[in-house]
Design a protein around this motif. Structure first.
Motif, PDB file in Angstrom:
ATOM      1  N   GLU A 111       0.831  -1.208   0.000  1.00 16.14           N
ATOM      2  CA  GLU A 111       0.000   0.000   0.000  1.00 16.14           C
ATOM      3  C   GLU A 111       0.866   1.258   0.000  1.00 16.14           C
ATOM      4  O   GLU A 111       0.554   2.239  -0.685  1.00 16.14           O
ATOM      5  N   TRP A 112       1.931   1.241   0.798  1.00 17.71           N
ATOM      6  CA  TRP A 112       2.844   2.385   0.790  1.00 17.71           C
ATOM      7  C   TRP A 112       3.467   2.569  -0.597  1.00 17.71           C
ATOM      8  O   TRP A 112       3.566   3.697  -1.100  1.00 17.71           O
ATOM      9  N   HIS A 113       3.860   1.480  -1.238  1.00 12.41           N
ATOM     10  CA  HIS A 113       4.459   1.563  -2.565  1.00 12.41           C
ATOM     11  C   HIS A 113       3.457   2.126  -3.575  1.00 12.41           C
ATOM     12  O   HIS A 113       3.816   2.971  -4.417  1.00 12.41           O
ATOM     13  N   ARG A 114       2.207   1.678  -3.510  1.00 12.88           N
ATOM     14  CA  ARG A 114       1.182   2.202  -4.417  1.00 12.88           C
ATOM     15  C   ARG A 114       1.009   3.706  -4.235  1.00 12.88           C
ATOM     16  O   ARG A 114       0.934   4.465  -5.213  1.00 12.88           O
ATOM     17  N   PHE A 115       0.938   4.130  -2.994  1.00 10.29           N
ATOM     18  CA  PHE A 115       0.757   5.550  -2.683  1.00 10.29           C
ATOM     19  C   PHE A 115       1.942   6.374  -3.176  1.00 10.29           C
ATOM     20  O   PHE A 115       1.770   7.384  -3.876  1.00 10.29           O
ATOM     21  N   LEU A 116       3.143   5.955  -2.845  1.00  8.82           N
ATOM     22  CA  LEU A 116       4.336   6.720  -3.220  1.00  8.82           C
ATOM     23  C   LEU A 116       4.525   6.734  -4.737  1.00  8.82           C
ATOM     24  O   LEU A 116       4.855   7.782  -5.324  1.00  8.82           O
ATOM     25  N   THR A 117       4.306   5.597  -5.385  1.00 12.87           N
ATOM     26  CA  THR A 117       4.470   5.523  -6.838  1.00 12.87           C
ATOM     27  C   THR A 117       3.483   6.441  -7.552  1.00 12.87           C
ATOM     28  O   THR A 117       3.842   7.146  -8.495  1.00 12.87           O
ATOM     29  N   ALA A 118       2.230   6.451  -7.098  1.00 10.41           N
ATOM     30  CA  ALA A 118       1.220   7.305  -7.724  1.00 10.41           C
ATOM     31  C   ALA A 118       1.553   8.781  -7.502  1.00 10.41           C
ATOM     32  O   ALA A 118       1.358   9.611  -8.402  1.00 10.41           O
ATOM     33  N   TYR A 119       2.036   9.116  -6.324  1.00 12.42           N
ATOM     34  CA  TYR A 119       2.403  10.517  -6.052  1.00 12.42           C
ATOM     35  C   TYR A 119       3.527  10.959  -6.980  1.00 12.42           C
ATOM     36  O   TYR A 119       3.476  12.055  -7.565  1.00 12.42           O
ATOM     37  N   ARG A 120       4.528  10.130  -7.135  1.00 12.80           N
ATOM     38  CA  ARG A 120       5.636  10.478  -8.035  1.00 12.80           C
ATOM     39  C   ARG A 120       5.163  10.555  -9.489  1.00 12.80           C
ATOM     40  O   ARG A 120       5.566  11.454 -10.235  1.00 12.80           O
ATOM     41  N   ALA A 121       4.311   9.624  -9.886  1.00 14.42           N
ATOM     42  CA  ALA A 121       3.827   9.622 -11.267  1.00 14.42           C
ATOM     43  C   ALA A 121       3.039  10.889 -11.584  1.00 14.42           C
ATOM     44  O   ALA A 121       3.007  11.342 -12.735  1.00 14.42           O
ATOM     45  N   ALA A 122       2.389  11.464 -10.567  1.00 10.10           N
ATOM     46  CA  ALA A 122       1.610  12.692 -10.764  1.00 10.10           C
ATOM     47  C   ALA A 122       2.462  13.952 -10.621  1.00 10.10           C
ATOM     48  O   ALA A 122       1.922  15.058 -10.651  1.00 10.10           O
ATOM     49  N   GLY A 123       3.766  13.785 -10.468  1.00  6.24           N
ATOM     50  CA  GLY A 123       4.650  14.942 -10.403  1.00  6.24           C
ATOM     51  C   GLY A 123       4.681  15.641  -9.070  1.00  6.24           C
ATOM     52  O   GLY A 123       5.023  16.829  -8.994  1.00  6.24           O
ATOM     53  N   GLY A 124       4.348  14.923  -7.988  1.00 13.58           N
ATOM     54  CA  GLY A 124       4.361  15.545  -6.670  1.00 13.58           C
ATOM     55  C   GLY A 124       5.748  15.991  -6.270  1.00 13.58           C
ATOM     56  O   GLY A 124       6.718  15.249  -6.436  1.00 13.58           O
ATOM     57  N   PRO A 125       5.871  17.206  -5.703  1.00 10.91           N
ATOM     58  CA  PRO A 125       7.193  17.760  -5.388  1.00 10.91           C
ATOM     59  C   PRO A 125       7.724  17.420  -4.003  1.00 10.91           C
ATOM     60  O   PRO A 125       8.821  17.851  -3.654  1.00 10.91           O
ATOM     61  N   ALA A 126       6.989  16.651  -3.200  1.00 13.27           N
ATOM     62  CA  ALA A 126       7.402  16.427  -1.814  1.00 13.27           C
ATOM     63  C   ALA A 126       8.592  15.491  -1.686  1.00 13.27           C
ATOM     64  O   ALA A 126       9.293  15.523  -0.674  1.00 13.27           O
ATOM     65  N   VAL A 127       8.812  14.649  -2.687  1.00 15.66           N
ATOM     66  CA  VAL A 127       9.902  13.676  -2.648  1.00 15.66           C
ATOM     67  C   VAL A 127      10.653  13.721  -3.972  1.00 15.66           C
ATOM     68  O   VAL A 127      10.111  14.179  -4.986  1.00 15.66           O
ATOM     69  N   PRO A 128      11.904  13.253  -3.999  1.00 16.19           N
ATOM     70  CA  PRO A 128      12.608  13.145  -5.279  1.00 16.19           C
ATOM     71  C   PRO A 128      11.854  12.220  -6.231  1.00 16.19           C
ATOM     72  O   PRO A 128      11.169  11.294  -5.802  1.00 16.19           O
ATOM     73  N   ARG A 129      11.999  12.464  -7.513  1.00 16.39           N
ATOM     74  CA  ARG A 129      11.279  11.650  -8.498  1.00 16.39           C
ATOM     75  C   ARG A 129      11.755  10.212  -8.491  1.00 16.39           C
ATOM     76  O   ARG A 129      11.006   9.296  -8.847  1.00 16.39           O
ATOM     77  N   ASP A 130      13.002   9.977  -8.093  1.00 13.13           N
ATOM     78  CA  ASP A 130      13.561   8.634  -8.029  1.00 13.13           C
ATOM     79  C   ASP A 130      14.381   8.515  -6.750  1.00 13.13           C
ATOM     80  O   ASP A 130      14.773   9.510  -6.143  1.00 13.13           O
ATOM     81  N   GLY A 131      14.658   7.266  -6.373  1.00  8.45           N
ATOM     82  CA  GLY A 131      15.548   7.043  -5.253  1.00  8.45           C
ATOM     83  C   GLY A 131      14.860   7.140  -3.906  1.00  8.45           C
ATOM     84  O   GLY A 131      13.647   6.974  -3.776  1.00  8.45           O
ATOM     85  N   ASP A 132      15.660   7.435  -2.894  1.00  7.87           N
ATOM     86  CA  ASP A 132      15.219   7.402  -1.505  1.00  7.87           C
ATOM     87  C   ASP A 132      14.307   8.581  -1.185  1.00  7.87           C
ATOM     88  O   ASP A 132      14.734   9.735  -1.288  1.00  7.87           O
ATOM     89  N   PRO A 133      13.049   8.332  -0.773  1.00  8.32           N
ATOM     90  CA  PRO A 133      12.163   9.441  -0.438  1.00  8.32           C
ATOM     91  C   PRO A 133      12.379  10.000   0.964  1.00  8.32           C
ATOM     92  O   PRO A 133      11.858  11.057   1.304  1.00  8.32           O
ATOM     93  N   TRP A 134      13.148   9.280   1.800  1.00 12.65           N
ATOM     94  CA  TRP A 134      13.227   9.641   3.210  1.00 12.65           C
ATOM     95  C   TRP A 134      14.087  10.872   3.468  1.00 12.65           C
ATOM     96  O   TRP A 134      14.058  11.420   4.576  1.00 12.65           O
ATOM     97  N   SER A 135      14.820  11.338   2.468  1.00 14.48           N
ATOM     98  CA  SER A 135      15.576  12.580   2.664  1.00 14.48           C
ATOM     99  C   SER A 135      14.642  13.742   2.967  1.00 14.48           C
ATOM    100  O   SER A 135      15.019  14.688   3.657  1.00 14.48           O
ATOM    101  N   THR A 136      13.406  13.684   2.464  1.00 14.63           N
ATOM    102  CA  THR A 136      12.436  14.745   2.742  1.00 14.63           C
ATOM    103  C   THR A 136      11.288  14.286   3.641  1.00 14.63           C
ATOM    104  O   THR A 136      10.616  15.124   4.243  1.00 14.63           O
ATOM    105  N   LEU A 137      11.072  12.989   3.758  1.00 16.96           N
ATOM    106  CA  LEU A 137       9.946  12.495   4.556  1.00 16.96           C
ATOM    107  C   LEU A 137      10.320  12.171   5.996  1.00 16.96           C
ATOM    108  O   LEU A 137       9.433  12.035   6.844  1.00 16.96           O
TER     109      LEU A 137
END
Length: 318
Positions: free
Chosen positions: A242-268
């Motif tokens: 479920e976390w992967h689905r959520f994060l993948t969809a956010y990135r696919a929609a161009g969300g700016p909260a996390v890097p487009r690729d790689g580790d999202p935890w630098s900002t989360l």
């Protein structure tokens, strides 16, 4: 909650709904006896929400600032494909509480977790974060609400064995995440209190999910809106899929909260730790008030605070 608020709000939403029907249908209530579905959706000291037919009335928390609530309403009205638009542009006063009016929508079914619209939620958040605020809005209230929860823990459960690890985790956060300094992002539009309960689907057959609850809407760090599911995932309360689905969809929609690729935890990392501490603080406070032990989920939140308390998380990029 004042004892007269719920009956007064119920009468108010009934009159409002029937006034709207008279305008829409061109008939008076005397021609149509009331068969309307109605009920109480939420009844807490800080928020009371009732509905009658297709109209919802929400009494906001005592002390809500109308100069903050009104631009938040205007923002929802300007973003109808992302936020549920209000039925009226300004709040009204009822028994000393500000009341807003909304169309009724169907919420996410809490008894059907497999149908949780993680992709839709992530896409809505990405669209919100990419959209400039249509009117000036105050800062997003997430860190301030977290600070309030921790202050309540200090006041009500200072000697509880779970309090110390929560406070240590809280103290390790950067000042902005504790509501003690301005957020490093002052332009990105954020929801401020996202979880699946903040989604509804209007009753039309082709309706899409929309975000509700604008009380915390404002500008700030967009990672805060991803922080609750991120924290649940880190605590083992949200399945990796479920976390992967959520994060993948956010990135696919161009969300700016996390890097487009790689580790999202630098900002989360910092927002997720803050939400973990907030949720744990509320859990301990409620358990003490009810004079009961922590349940399994509550213990997992406190355990997460104990694990993270010794390491200071990084701040998101300015």
């Amino acid at each position: 909650m004042p004892p007269d608020l719920l009956p007064a709000l119920t009468a108010h939403v009934t009159a409002t709904a029937h006034a709207r029907r008279s305008v829409d249908d061109g008939v008076s209530d005397t021609e149509h006896p009331c068969p309307c579905p109605a009920g109480t959706l939420t009844a807490r000291d800080d928020t009371t929400v009732v509905h009658h037919a297709g109209t919802v009335a929400k009494a906001h928390a005592p002390g809500t600032d109308p100069t903050h609530l009104t631009p938040r309403l205007a923002t929802a009205a300007h973003l109808p494909g992302v936020l549920l638009p209000p039925l009226a542009p300004t709040p009204v006063d009822l028994r000393g509480r500000l009341v807003t009016h909304w169309p009724y929508g169907t919420p996410v079914d809490p008894d059907d977790p497999d149908a949780a619209p993680w992709e839709a939620a992530a896409t809505l958040l990405a669209r919100l974060h990419r959209t400039p605020a249509p009117v000036p809005v105050p800062p997003m209230r997430g860190p301030a609400k977290a600070a309030h929860a921790v202050a309540a823990l200090r006041a009500t459960a200072p000697g509880h064995p779970a309090t110390a690890p929560v406070l240590r985790a809280w103290a390790a956060l950067p000042a902005w995440a504790r509501g003690e300094a301005p957020m490093p992002d002052t332009v990105t539009l954020c929801h401020g209190d996202f979880h699946l309960g903040q989604l509804v689907r209007p009753p039309s057959p082709d309706a899409s999910w929309l975000l509700i609850d604008i009380d915390d809407l404002g500008t700030g760090v967009p990672g805060w809106d991803l922080a609750r599911p991120a924290a649940w995932y880190a605590c083992g309360l949200l399945a990796p899929d479920e976390w992967h689905r959520f994060l993948t969809a956010y990135r696919a929609a161009g969300g700016p909260a996390v890097p487009r690729d790689g580790d999202p935890w630098s900002t989360l990392d910092a927002p997720a730790r803050a939400l973990t501490a907030q949720t744990a603080a509320r859990a301990v406070t409620k358990a003490v008030a009810a004079d009961r032990p922590l349940d399994e989920v509550e213990r997992s939140l406190v355990d997460a605070c104990a694990r993270m308390g010794a390491v200071r998380p990084p701040s998101p990029p300015g």
